[in-house]
Scaffold this motif. Sequence first.
Motif, PDB file in Angstrom:
ATOM      1  N   UNK A 149       0.805  -1.309  -0.008  1.00  0.00           N
ATOM      2  CA  UNK A 149      -0.030  -0.002   0.087  1.00  0.00           C
ATOM      3  C   UNK A 149       0.730   1.292  -0.123  1.00  0.00           C
ATOM      4  N   UNK A 150       1.880   1.382   0.912  1.00  0.00           N
ATOM      5  CA  UNK A 150       2.646   2.577   0.890  1.00  0.00           C
ATOM      6  C   UNK A 150       3.586   2.585  -0.143  1.00  0.00           C
ATOM      7  N   UNK A 151       3.842   1.610  -0.906  1.00  0.00           N
ATOM      8  CA  UNK A 151       4.716   1.578  -2.185  1.00  0.00           C
ATOM      9  C   UNK A 151       4.037   2.168  -3.211  1.00  0.00           C
ATOM     10  N   UNK A 152       2.752   1.738  -3.441  1.00  0.00           N
ATOM     11  CA  UNK A 152       1.671   2.151  -4.384  1.00  0.00           C
ATOM     12  C   UNK A 152       1.688   3.691  -4.170  1.00  0.00           C
ATOM     13  N   UNK A 153       0.949   4.160  -3.075  1.00  0.00           N
ATOM     14  CA  UNK A 153       0.925   5.401  -2.804  1.00  0.00           C
ATOM     15  C   UNK A 153       1.957   6.256  -3.226  1.00  0.00           C
ATOM     16  N   UNK A 154       3.289   6.065  -2.602  1.00  0.00           N
ATOM     17  CA  UNK A 154       4.383   6.843  -2.835  1.00  0.00           C
ATOM     18  C   UNK A 154       4.926   6.895  -4.260  1.00  0.00           C
TER      19      UNK A 154
END
Length: 194
Positions: free
Chosen positions: A144-149
């Motif tokens: 999730x964090x990787x996608x958002x960033x």
Amino acid sequence: MDFQLKSDQDLIHLYIAGNEAGLVELIRRYQSKIYTSIYLLVKDEALAEDIFQDTFIKVINTLKAGKYNEEGKFLPWVTRIGHNLVIDHFRREKRAPMVSNGDDFDIFEVLGHYDESAEDRLVREQTHKDLKSLIQLLPSEQKEVLIMRHFGDMSFKEIADVTDVSINTALGRMRYALNNLRKMMQSKEMSLKN
């Protein structure tokens, strides 16, 4: 009246006072980031559009009810609403979000390409395909964090607000995601050599 020069707060106040153009400008300002962050989690254009619309219906209802908290920033607040609607969707569907996408849209196209040979192109396409499958193997919080960033172009502050964690937790999840990807890529290289 030049709406593009107005702050998010001014536009919200205009909308609450009955001027629809305030909301129109807010949507114009942020639709790309919000839609992209939803799309990359659901990987389906029609579903992303539905959730995007549901997000703004919720935004409108909250603003009209006078329940918007002015301390928060508009974009992280709306992104969190969209994110929660995605989670609700997957809870109903009983499956985890995926990063991979349909043939008609490739998130890696966003990265841009230069003149390359056919061999370079094949290597790049295979690398992107491998990377997408490796991203799927990450724990959901890291994915999730990787996608958002990287794909939603969100700051760590925005990610922290949306996922309801501290900035340090968001940074830690990103660090773990990158370390895990690196390890998976190394072990994939080792298995190819053997």
